[in-house]
Design an enzyme around this catalytic site. Structure first.
Site, PDB file in Angstrom:
ATOM      1  N   GLU A 151       0.858  -1.179   0.000  1.00 28.95           N
ATOM      2  CA  GLU A 151       0.000   0.000   0.000  1.00 28.95           C
ATOM      3  C   GLU A 151       0.898   1.234   0.000  1.00 28.95           C
ATOM      4  OE1 GLU A 151      -3.142  -0.126   2.954  1.00 28.95           O
ATOM      5  OE2 GLU A 151      -3.548  -2.208   2.418  1.00 28.95           O
ATOM      6  N   GLY A 253       2.235  -3.267  11.207  1.00 23.87           N
ATOM      7  CA  GLY A 253       0.774  -3.331  11.287  1.00 23.87           C
ATOM      8  C   GLY A 253       0.216  -3.491   9.892  1.00 23.87           C
ATOM      9  N   CYS A 256      -2.121  -6.906   6.416  1.00 18.39           N
ATOM     10  CA  CYS A 256      -1.504  -8.156   5.931  1.00 18.39           C
ATOM     11  C   CYS A 256      -0.505  -8.798   6.893  1.00 18.39           C
ATOM     12  CB  CYS A 256      -0.822  -7.903   4.595  1.00 18.39           C
ATOM     13  SG  CYS A 256      -2.011  -7.609   3.290  1.00 18.39           S
TER      14      CYS A 256
HETATM   15  P1  NAD Z   1      -9.886  -4.575   1.291  1.00 16.39           P
HETATM   16  O1  NAD Z   1     -10.591  -4.764   2.559  1.00 16.39           O
HETATM   17  O2  NAD Z   1      -9.225  -3.266   0.979  1.00 16.39           O
HETATM   18  O3  NAD Z   1     -10.864  -4.894   0.087  1.00 16.39           O
HETATM   19  C1  NAD Z   1     -11.697  -6.006   0.035  1.00 16.39           C
HETATM   20  C2  NAD Z   1     -12.938  -5.606  -0.721  1.00 16.39           C
HETATM   21  O4  NAD Z   1     -13.713  -6.789  -0.929  1.00 16.39           O
HETATM   22  C3  NAD Z   1     -13.825  -4.628   0.048  1.00 16.39           C
HETATM   23  O5  NAD Z   1     -14.145  -3.540  -0.786  1.00 16.39           O
HETATM   24  C4  NAD Z   1     -15.070  -5.458   0.401  1.00 16.39           C
HETATM   25  O6  NAD Z   1     -16.261  -4.684   0.394  1.00 16.39           O
HETATM   26  C5  NAD Z   1     -15.076  -6.460  -0.733  1.00 16.39           C
HETATM   27  N1  NAD Z   1     -15.799  -7.696  -0.431  1.00 16.39           N
HETATM   28  C6  NAD Z   1     -15.775  -8.443   0.693  1.00 16.39           C
HETATM   29  N2  NAD Z   1     -16.529  -9.520   0.548  1.00 16.39           N
HETATM   30  C7  NAD Z   1     -17.056  -9.474  -0.701  1.00 16.39           C
HETATM   31  C8  NAD Z   1     -17.905 -10.310  -1.424  1.00 16.39           C
HETATM   32  N3  NAD Z   1     -18.347 -11.449  -0.908  1.00 16.39           N
HETATM   33  N4  NAD Z   1     -18.247  -9.946  -2.671  1.00 16.39           N
HETATM   34  C9  NAD Z   1     -17.781  -8.789  -3.197  1.00 16.39           C
HETATM   35  N5  NAD Z   1     -16.965  -7.951  -2.574  1.00 16.39           N
HETATM   36  C10 NAD Z   1     -16.591  -8.286  -1.318  1.00 16.39           C
HETATM   37  O7  NAD Z   1      -8.812  -5.760   1.203  1.00 16.39           O
HETATM   38  P2  NAD Z   1      -7.410  -5.731   0.458  1.00 16.39           P
HETATM   39  O8  NAD Z   1      -6.426  -5.004   1.287  1.00 16.39           O
HETATM   40  O9  NAD Z   1      -7.616  -5.329  -0.962  1.00 16.39           O
HETATM   41  O10 NAD Z   1      -7.019  -7.269   0.516  1.00 16.39           O
HETATM   42  C11 NAD Z   1      -7.671  -8.237  -0.271  1.00 16.39           C
HETATM   43  C12 NAD Z   1      -6.893  -9.536  -0.182  1.00 16.39           C
HETATM   44  O11 NAD Z   1      -5.583  -9.332  -0.734  1.00 16.39           O
HETATM   45  C13 NAD Z   1      -6.685 -10.051   1.242  1.00 16.39           C
HETATM   46  O12 NAD Z   1      -6.714 -11.442   1.249  1.00 16.39           O
HETATM   47  C14 NAD Z   1      -5.276  -9.542   1.578  1.00 16.39           C
HETATM   48  O13 NAD Z   1      -4.660 -10.344   2.540  1.00 16.39           O
HETATM   49  C15 NAD Z   1      -4.587  -9.662   0.236  1.00 16.39           C
HETATM   50  N6  NAD Z   1      -3.482  -8.717   0.044  1.00 16.39           N
HETATM   51  C16 NAD Z   1      -3.584  -7.436   0.478  1.00 16.39           C
HETATM   52  C17 NAD Z   1      -2.517  -6.559   0.258  1.00 16.39           C
HETATM   53  C18 NAD Z   1      -2.577  -5.128   0.746  1.00 16.39           C
HETATM   54  O14 NAD Z   1      -1.517  -4.484   0.792  1.00 16.39           O
HETATM   55  N7  NAD Z   1      -3.732  -4.605   1.106  1.00 16.39           N
HETATM   56  C19 NAD Z   1      -1.356  -6.995  -0.402  1.00 16.39           C
HETATM   57  C20 NAD Z   1      -1.313  -8.308  -0.841  1.00 16.39           C
HETATM   58  C21 NAD Z   1      -2.377  -9.172  -0.613  1.00 16.39           C
END
Ligand code: NAD
Length: 424
Positions: A151, A253, A256
């Site tokens: 991020e 924090g 992830c």
């Molecule tokens: P986030 O919370 O920012 O976004 C998730 C989105 O999914 C939200 O907008 C939520 O409303 C939506 N959502 C939840 N359930 C849903 C459903 N059933 N149908 C449709 N939409 C739905 O999460 P994120 O930070 O983008 O992370 C997503 C995944 O990627 C996680 O597993 C995380 O561990 C992984 N990840 C995150 C990062 C990071 O830096 N944020 C980096 C690598 C991997």
């Protein structure tokens, strides 16, 4: 190839805009109607450098929908990027499972490739493949493609990754994904599902380990009178170690690192393996918060309990406050009767939803410090380094400066009349 993305969060929206910029038609669905409404109006519902501008630029290739079924009908490749959580000592896959159920409700999934981007426990992709093939037959394909973006650098990282890891089970899926990522110049590592899932957890567990390691060394530096910044330089110059993630402070924090570390410890425990090293990494990180709070309390004994905080996001460059060490420090201080004046360049709106009690919010860093006994720096926003410290000191009642991120040059801060505290 047309693509759909389920989940328009930091990962989902970034990859949607990224793929659209590579020329793909992308349909995005999120269960959060408000988010989709923002996107339909051309506004990014989260803060990531360049994301809002690129979103507008490639809008012709993007479609945002309130209807899940649109994602199936309009695409050959379906990315799942919903959040996966770890709460109250357990892995929570309710969002992910809901998406799988929605997919299972479809009549036909012929020639579609479901690509899991969400970080999921080892074994999940295999189960999803079994379930989907059980209903739709062998013409549906499944892959696991972990995301490693940071991020604050999400777009840049997605378009210029160090590597692309692809968990696949057959040659056709491999060919499809090679074609999908053709325009991205990075090593592509094809492995089996479980290995790909483990690569994601192991990467985050390793980064977390580096941070807890340097924090433990910083705590020892305080005891022995050594200088952690020079120790970090001294060890980081060793190519086998590398200088990244060797900055001591109040710990890691975000959505992830803590979650993935705890999930791996939990998964190990389920298999009767005690992940001792990883558990210590978690413990050192958690204790780093109370060590910092104790340092503040000790120094401020007898002073008015009015303090300013710069930075509440889990790190600089993002509005994300999930599992933010800054939030934890602030909550502990509020409990101890402190009055907090909070400034953050981007994360104030999110902080307002999370913090209760004696907190005021400021859009201006100087107004936040006015008449305060102490200033705490809790996120590593680079722009703090160009703030006017002379004026900051003039406006404050007292001179205590606690740098929770070892961001500032101690000599420079001291030269402005502050008493400077950091980690190590
Ligand atoms: P986030 O919370 O920012 O976004 C998730 C989105 O999914 C939200 O907008 C939520 O409303 C939506 N959502 C939840 N359930 C849903 C459903 N059933 N149908 C449709 N939409 C739905 O999460 P994120 O930070 O983008 O992370 C997503 C995944 O990627 C996680 O597993 C995380 O561990 C992984 N990840 C995150 C990062 C990071 O830096 N944020 C980096 C690598 C991997």
């Amino acid at each position: 190839m047309e693509i759909s993305v389920i989940g328009a969060g930091y990962v989902g929206l970034t990859i949607a805009v990224g793929f659209a910029s590579l020329g793909y038609k992308v349909t995005v669905y999120d269960k959060d109607e408000g988010k989709i409404n923002f996107l339909i109006n051309g506004v990014a519902p989260l803060q990531e450098p360049g994301l809002g501008d690129l979103l507008k630029k490639v809008n012709n290739n993007l479609e945002f929908t309130h209807n899940f079924d649109d994602t199936i009908s309009s695409s050959q490749i379906l990315f799942i990027a919903v959040n996966t959580d770890f709460k109250n000592g357990k892995v929570r896959l309710s969002n992910f499972n809901r998406t799988i159920k929605q997919i299972l409700r479809q009549k036909n999934l012929e020639d579609k490739t479901v690509v899991i981007k969400s970080t999921v426990p080892i074994g999940t992709t295999e189960n999803v493949e079994k379930t989907l093939k059980g209903k739709f037959g062998n013409k549906v394909r499944v892959a696991f493609n972990p995301e490693f973006l940071r991020e604050g650098h999400a777009l840049q990282d997605f378009l210029n990754p160090d590597r692309i890891v692809l968990g696949v089970n057959d040659k056709v899926t491999k060919e499809i994904l090679l074609q999908l990522y053709e325009a991205i110049n990075a090593p592509k590592l094809f492995v089996d599902f479980k290995t790909a899932e483990m690569i994601k957890y192991a990467s985050n567990a390793f980064l977390a380990t580096k941070i807890s390691f340097i924090n433990e060394i910083a705590n020892l530096c305080e005891i022995f009178g050594a200088d952690i910044r020079k120790v970090s330089d001294g060890i980081g110059l060793d190519k086998r170690i590398g200088k990244d993630f060797l900055n001591a402070g109040i710990g890691f924090g975000g959505s992830c690192l803590p979650k993935d570390l705890k999930t791996l410890i939990y998964l190990a425990k389920q298999k009767k393996y005690e992940a001792k090293l990883l558990d210590s990494v978690r413990l050192v990180n958690e204790e780093q918060i109370s060590r910092f709070v104790k340092k503040i309390e000790k120094a401020l004994r007898g002073k008015p309990k009015k303090i300013a905080v710069w930075g509440v996001s889990f790190k600089g460059g993002t509005d994300d406050i999930r599992d933010s060490p800054a939030i934890k420090v602030i909550k502990q201080l509020i409990k101890k009767g402190y009055e907090i004046s909070l400034y953050d360049p981007k994360a104030l709106q999110n902080a307002k939803k999370e913090l209760r009690g004696n907190v005021s919010y400021f859009d201006n860093y100087l107004e936040a410090v006015s008449e305060k006994s102490a200033l705490l720096v809790l996120s590593d926003w680079r722009e703090f380094l160009s703030f006017d410290l002379d004026e900051t000191r003039r406006r404050m009642k007292d001179y205590y400066f606690f740098d929770g991120r070892n961001l500032f040059n101690p000599e420079e801060v001291k030269s402005k009349g502050f008493l400077y505290f950091c980690t190590g």
